[in-house]
Design a protein around this motif. Structure first.
Motif, PDB file in Angstrom:
ATOM      1  N   GLN A 164      -1.061  -4.752  -6.156  1.00  0.00           N
ATOM      2  CA  GLN A 164      -0.069  -3.692  -5.985  1.00  0.00           C
ATOM      3  C   GLN A 164       1.278  -4.274  -5.563  1.00  0.00           C
ATOM      4  OE1 GLN A 164      -3.266  -0.159  -4.792  1.00  0.00           O
ATOM      5  NE2 GLN A 164      -1.898  -0.965  -3.224  1.00  0.00           N
ATOM      6  N   ASP A 208       2.876   4.557   0.658  1.00  0.00           N
ATOM      7  CA  ASP A 208       3.484   5.120   1.865  1.00  0.00           C
ATOM      8  C   ASP A 208       4.106   6.462   1.498  1.00  0.00           C
ATOM      9  OD1 ASP A 208       3.901   4.854   4.575  1.00  0.00           O
ATOM     10  OD2 ASP A 208       5.735   3.694   4.403  1.00  0.00           O
ATOM     11  N   MET A 259     -10.510  -5.536  -1.690  1.00  0.00           N
ATOM     12  CA  MET A 259      -9.334  -4.729  -1.366  1.00  0.00           C
ATOM     13  C   MET A 259      -8.098  -5.594  -1.146  1.00  0.00           C
ATOM     14  SD  MET A 259      -9.982  -1.647  -1.779  1.00  0.00           S
ATOM     15  CE  MET A 259      -8.383  -1.088  -1.155  1.00  0.00           C
ATOM     16  N   PHE A 290       0.851  -1.188   0.000  1.00  0.00           N
ATOM     17  CA  PHE A 290       0.000   0.000   0.000  1.00  0.00           C
ATOM     18  C   PHE A 290       0.888   1.240   0.000  1.00  0.00           C
ATOM     19  CE2 PHE A 290       0.706  -1.413   4.314  1.00  0.00           C
ATOM     20  CZ  PHE A 290       0.911  -0.271   5.065  1.00  0.00           C
ATOM     21  N   LEU A 316      -1.725  -2.228   8.645  1.00  0.00           N
ATOM     22  CA  LEU A 316      -3.109  -2.200   8.185  1.00  0.00           C
ATOM     23  C   LEU A 316      -4.039  -2.592   9.332  1.00  0.00           C
ATOM     24  CD1 LEU A 316      -2.438  -3.837   4.704  1.00  0.00           C
ATOM     25  CD2 LEU A 316      -3.056  -1.433   5.113  1.00  0.00           C
ATOM     26  N   TRP A 334       6.083   2.339  -1.449  1.00  0.00           N
ATOM     27  CA  TRP A 334       5.185   1.240  -1.096  1.00  0.00           C
ATOM     28  C   TRP A 334       5.640   0.591   0.207  1.00  0.00           C
ATOM     29  CZ3 TRP A 334       0.863   0.854  -3.919  1.00  0.00           C
ATOM     30  CH2 TRP A 334       0.883   1.400  -5.206  1.00  0.00           C
ATOM     31  N   LYS A 349      -1.805   5.812   6.098  1.00  0.00           N
ATOM     32  CA  LYS A 349      -2.185   4.943   4.981  1.00  0.00           C
ATOM     33  C   LYS A 349      -3.450   5.482   4.305  1.00  0.00           C
ATOM     34  CE  LYS A 349      -5.688   2.485   7.046  1.00  0.00           C
ATOM     35  NZ  LYS A 349      -6.466   3.708   6.831  1.00  0.00           N
ATOM     36  N   LEU A 363      -4.660  -4.804  -3.118  1.00  0.00           N
ATOM     37  CA  LEU A 363      -3.365  -4.614  -2.467  1.00  0.00           C
ATOM     38  C   LEU A 363      -2.370  -5.717  -2.837  1.00  0.00           C
ATOM     39  CD1 LEU A 363      -5.018  -2.478  -0.929  1.00  0.00           C
ATOM     40  CD2 LEU A 363      -3.774  -3.116   1.132  1.00  0.00           C
ATOM     41  N   GLN A 411      -5.216   3.198   2.112  1.00  0.00           N
ATOM     42  CA  GLN A 411      -5.987   2.010   1.760  1.00  0.00           C
ATOM     43  C   GLN A 411      -5.962   1.038   2.930  1.00  0.00           C
ATOM     44  OE1 GLN A 411      -3.487   1.135  -1.762  1.00  0.00           O
ATOM     45  NE2 GLN A 411      -5.375   1.075  -2.955  1.00  0.00           N
ATOM     46  N   ASP A 412      -7.005   0.221   3.009  1.00  0.00           N
ATOM     47  CA  ASP A 412      -7.004  -0.866   3.989  1.00  0.00           C
ATOM     48  C   ASP A 412      -7.759  -2.035   3.402  1.00  0.00           C
ATOM     49  OD1 ASP A 412      -6.452  -2.235   6.298  1.00  0.00           O
ATOM     50  OD2 ASP A 412      -7.521  -0.890   7.647  1.00  0.00           O
TER      51      ASP A 412
END
Length: 421
Positions: A392, A18, A385, A16, A324, A31, A352, A389, A354-355
């Protein structure tokens, strides 16, 4: 003992975004990496854990996951023996290093931890009780956290500026703190130091004191100063900070400083495993230990640490890395069930964007998080999600946290030496 057994285990590395947060060893990469551990049972239950995700750690997690099916999720001592056996076979019981600042001689605790958390999540789900009840019962309904401030660039080089903007001087730090307090209601603030000279960082703390006269303040330079400089800073900030965290490296250095100041010293660098406690206590090197269930070997081991700090009259708080929601939930349950949690916990959570847990359970209000009352950890995976992630992770190109390497790609002359001032 439960009749259910582990049927399969899934370890999913995720990434995610950073921000470019600065520290003594460099700067955060674009990241951050984590691994989500799913432990499934033959009765249809699922327990969750979260941990680091560098390549070496992932290989160890996968090795444990491969032999865990058939295990009783209530048998935590057996789980530890299983992990110990795997590490002995797979890695020779080697140590572990995370982020260039946290080094342990044995990987056992860090590998065991996410599986223990997942098993406790399973136990809670099976009996319909929150994990805090499994740890002795919640002694508080809400867990206080501290706003975590960083010197930072406006954005990663070559990428657009982020929503936080630049913070490279006292005014930037105060503006960042204002956003933290207004947005999350934090009742204390911690500045990550070790980036600029001690005098510059003292000026930032003093600016925070002027802007927030009633909030407890902390400064953590990650061992950037010599013992003598640490004493000088402690004299300047006496009555301004509630504690200094790791001003200088090592138990001996911390003991030198502690003997020459009344400002409490906290650590998450020289006491990060149980074998570090006896020499630290004997030298009166630290007054506050920052626990971290990822490092110390899970939630029950962290409860044991809390009992030890209480026995020796030491303060207790909680360390944080970029994390997270699964980790945050575990931290909240542990903190809720720790009577002698003396100081608000650290958290990177506001940084952050995103979670991968379903929103609404871990909201910050007044700088604190309500203890989830649902069974287990009380959080559920957002599968969509998790997929985002994980994708990603696959495409971001980052495979381990390397703050120094990333910083040197921008400033080839950068040196990460501790005790530099």
């Amino acid at each position: 003992m439960s009749a259910s057994r582990v049927s399969r285990v899934v370890v999913t590395p995720v990434a995610f975004g950073d921000p470019p947060l600065l520290n003594v060893v460099g700067v955060h990469q674009p990241w951050a990496l984590r691994a989500i551990v799913e432990v499934h049972t033959d009765s249809g239950l699922l327990g969750l854990g979260e941990t680091y995700a560098d390549e070496t750690h992932l290989a160890r997690l996968e090795a444990v996951a491969a032999v865990l099916p058939g295990h009783d999720p209530y048998d935590l001592h057996g789980l530890r023996r299983l992990v110990e056996g795997v590490l002995g076979r797979e890695t020779g019981g080697a140590g572990a290093s995370f982020g260039g600042m946290l080094d342990v001689s044995s990987a056992l605790a860090t590998v065991y931890s996410p599986f223990e958390v997942a098993c406790l999540d399973l136990q809670g789900r099976e009996v319909g009780r929150p994990v805090s009840d499994l740890l002795g019962g919640a002694v508080r309904e809400r867990v206080p956290f501290s706003g975590y401030l960083f010197y930072k660039w406006a954005g990663h080089p070559g990428l657009p500026d982020d929503a936080w903007g630049e913070a490279l001087d006292p005014d930037g730090i105060v503006a960042q703190a204002t956003r933290m307090v207004d947005g999350w209601g934090f009742g204390s603030l911690k500045l990550k130091g070790g980036v600029f000279t001690p005098d510059e960082e003292c000026a930032a703390v003093e600016a925070l004191r002027a802007a927030f006269p009633d909030l407890p303040l902390r400064l953590d330079p990650n061992g950037a100063w010599t013992p003598e400089t640490s004493v000088r800073v402690a004299e300047r900030l006496a009555g301004v900070v509630e504690y200094l965290e790791d001003p200088t490296p090592g138990i001996d250095g911390m003991a030198y400083v502690a003997a020459r100041t009344d400002v409490p010293l906290a650590t998450n660098m020289c006491v990060i495993a149980f074998e570090h406690l006896p020499p630290a206590v004997a030298a009166d090197a630290v007054q506050i230990v920052l626990s971290d269930h990822h490092l110390w070997g899970g939630l029950r081991a962290s409860s044991l640490l809390a009992g030890m700090t209480d026995t020796f009259g030491m303060g207790l708080s909680m360390h944080s890395n970029s994390h997270l929601g699964v980790s945050l939930a575990a931290m909240v349950h542990l903190a809720a069930a720790t009577p002698n949690l003396t100081y608000a916990c650290d958290t990177h959570y506001p940084w952050k964007t995103q979670d991968l847990v379903t929103p609404g359970v871990l909201d910050f209000e007044g700088g604190s998080v309500a203890v989830p009352t649902g069974p287990g950890l009380g959080v559920e995976l957002d599968r969509d999600m998790l997929g985002v992630l994980h994708e990603q992770y696959l495409t971001c190109g980052v495979r381990r946290r390397e703050d120094t390497v990333y910083m040197r790609s921008i400033d080839p002359s950068f040196s990460p030496n501790t005790a530099r001032w």
